[in-house]
Design a protein around this motif. Structure first.
Motif, PDB file in Angstrom:
ATOM      1  N   ASP A  82       0.846  -1.188   0.000  1.00 55.74           N
ATOM      2  CA  ASP A  82       0.000   0.000   0.000  1.00 55.74           C
ATOM      3  C   ASP A  82       0.885   1.243   0.000  1.00 55.74           C
ATOM      4  N   PRO A  83       0.656   2.195  -0.909  1.00 49.02           N
ATOM      5  CA  PRO A  83       1.508   3.389  -0.973  1.00 49.02           C
ATOM      6  C   PRO A  83       1.557   4.164   0.336  1.00 49.02           C
ATOM      7  N   ARG A  84       0.459   4.220   1.055  1.00 55.20           N
ATOM      8  CA  ARG A  84       0.448   4.938   2.340  1.00 55.20           C
ATOM      9  C   ARG A  84       1.351   4.258   3.365  1.00 55.20           C
ATOM     10  N   LEU A 139       4.926   5.011   2.462  1.00 51.40           N
ATOM     11  CA  LEU A 139       5.229   6.380   2.852  1.00 51.40           C
ATOM     12  C   LEU A 139       5.445   6.498   4.363  1.00 51.40           C
ATOM     13  N   LYS A 140       4.613   5.814   5.136  1.00 49.99           N
ATOM     14  CA  LYS A 140       4.778   5.822   6.599  1.00 49.99           C
ATOM     15  C   LYS A 140       6.124   5.229   7.004  1.00 49.99           C
ATOM     16  N   ARG A 141       6.508   4.136   6.353  1.00 51.37           N
ATOM     17  CA  ARG A 141       7.798   3.509   6.676  1.00 51.37           C
ATOM     18  C   ARG A 141       8.960   4.420   6.315  1.00 51.37           C
ATOM     19  N   ARG A 142       8.877   5.078   5.165  1.00 52.32           N
ATOM     20  CA  ARG A 142       9.957   5.986   4.753  1.00 52.32           C
ATOM     21  C   ARG A 142      10.087   7.167   5.708  1.00 52.32           C
ATOM     22  N   TYR A 143       8.949   7.689   6.172  1.00 49.91           N
ATOM     23  CA  TYR A 143       8.980   8.801   7.129  1.00 49.91           C
ATOM     24  C   TYR A 143       9.561   8.335   8.464  1.00 49.91           C
ATOM     25  N   GLU A 147       7.557  16.697   3.283  1.00 49.60           N
ATOM     26  CA  GLU A 147       7.453  15.764   2.157  1.00 49.60           C
ATOM     27  C   GLU A 147       6.404  14.689   2.450  1.00 49.60           C
ATOM     28  N   TYR A 148       6.381  14.205   3.663  1.00 51.76           N
ATOM     29  CA  TYR A 148       5.406  13.182   4.069  1.00 51.76           C
ATOM     30  C   TYR A 148       3.978  13.698   3.863  1.00 51.76           C
ATOM     31  N   PHE A 149       3.679  14.882   4.418  1.00 49.95           N
ATOM     32  CA  PHE A 149       2.323  15.413   4.311  1.00 49.95           C
ATOM     33  C   PHE A 149       1.969  15.789   2.867  1.00 49.95           C
ATOM     34  N   ARG A 150       2.923  16.281   2.113  1.00 46.57           N
ATOM     35  CA  ARG A 150       2.660  16.624   0.713  1.00 46.57           C
ATOM     36  C   ARG A 150       2.286  15.376  -0.084  1.00 46.57           C
ATOM     37  N   ARG A 151       3.042  14.314   0.115  1.00 44.70           N
ATOM     38  CA  ARG A 151       2.755  13.076  -0.617  1.00 44.70           C
ATOM     39  C   ARG A 151       1.472  12.404  -0.134  1.00 44.70           C
ATOM     40  N   MET A 152       1.226  12.468   1.169  1.00 50.01           N
ATOM     41  CA  MET A 152      -0.022  11.886   1.694  1.00 50.01           C
ATOM     42  C   MET A 152      -1.240  12.612   1.127  1.00 50.01           C
ATOM     43  N   SER A 153      -1.154  13.930   1.034  1.00 47.93           N
ATOM     44  CA  SER A 153      -2.292  14.664   0.470  1.00 47.93           C
ATOM     45  C   SER A 153      -2.479  14.322  -1.009  1.00 47.93           C
ATOM     46  N   GLY A 154      -1.376  14.091  -1.709  1.00 48.53           N
ATOM     47  CA  GLY A 154      -1.484  13.671  -3.103  1.00 48.53           C
ATOM     48  C   GLY A 154      -2.129  12.301  -3.245  1.00 48.53           C
ATOM     49  N   LEU A 155      -1.876  11.416  -2.307  1.00 47.52           N
ATOM     50  CA  LEU A 155      -2.477  10.080  -2.358  1.00 47.52           C
ATOM     51  C   LEU A 155      -3.964  10.117  -2.033  1.00 47.52           C
ATOM     52  N   SER A 156      -4.385  11.074  -1.240  1.00 46.47           N
ATOM     53  CA  SER A 156      -5.785  11.105  -0.821  1.00 46.47           C
ATOM     54  C   SER A 156      -6.682  11.807  -1.836  1.00 46.47           C
ATOM     55  N   GLN A 157      -6.114  12.462  -2.859  1.00 46.69           N
ATOM     56  CA  GLN A 157      -6.927  13.150  -3.872  1.00 46.69           C
ATOM     57  C   GLN A 157      -7.520  12.146  -4.845  1.00 46.69           C
ATOM     58  N   ASP A 158      -8.743  12.438  -5.266  1.00 43.26           N
ATOM     59  CA  ASP A 158      -9.387  11.635  -6.301  1.00 43.26           C
ATOM     60  C   ASP A 158      -9.040  12.229  -7.655  1.00 43.26           C
ATOM     61  N   TRP A 159      -8.410  11.478  -8.500  1.00 44.23           N
ATOM     62  CA  TRP A 159      -7.998  11.969  -9.810  1.00 44.23           C
ATOM     63  C   TRP A 159      -9.043  11.629 -10.815  1.00 44.23           C
TER      64      TRP A 159
END
Length: 69
Positions: free
Chosen positions: A39-41, A44-48, A57-69
């Motif tokens: 899971d990408p989230r 991301l949690k492990r990398r942080y 960077e963590y919050f920027r990427r998390m917000s990108g994952l939560s957007q509906d494209w």
């Protein structure tokens, strides 16, 4: 007849559970879900947590994952 079939059915189920539990569980669940570690989230949690990325960077990427494209 039932006295023979029922024990054989029980034995068959036990053998299936012991020999191949993963396919049986997938069949009972209905569909296969992706592994949690893929899971990408979670990645991301492990990398942080490992310090590979900072908080911004963590919050920027998390917000990108939560957007509906």
């Amino acid at each position: 007849m039932l006295r023979i079939v029922l024990p054989l059915l029980v034995i068959a189920v036990i053998v299936l559970v012991l020999v191949r539990p993963a396919p049986l569980l997938r069949m009972l669940r209905g569909k296969q879900r992706p592994a949690l570690e893929d899971d990408p989230r979670e990645i991301l949690k492990r990398r942080y947590a490992a310090g590979e990325i900072d908080e911004d960077e963590y919050f920027r990427r998390m917000s990108g994952l939560s957007q509906d494209w």
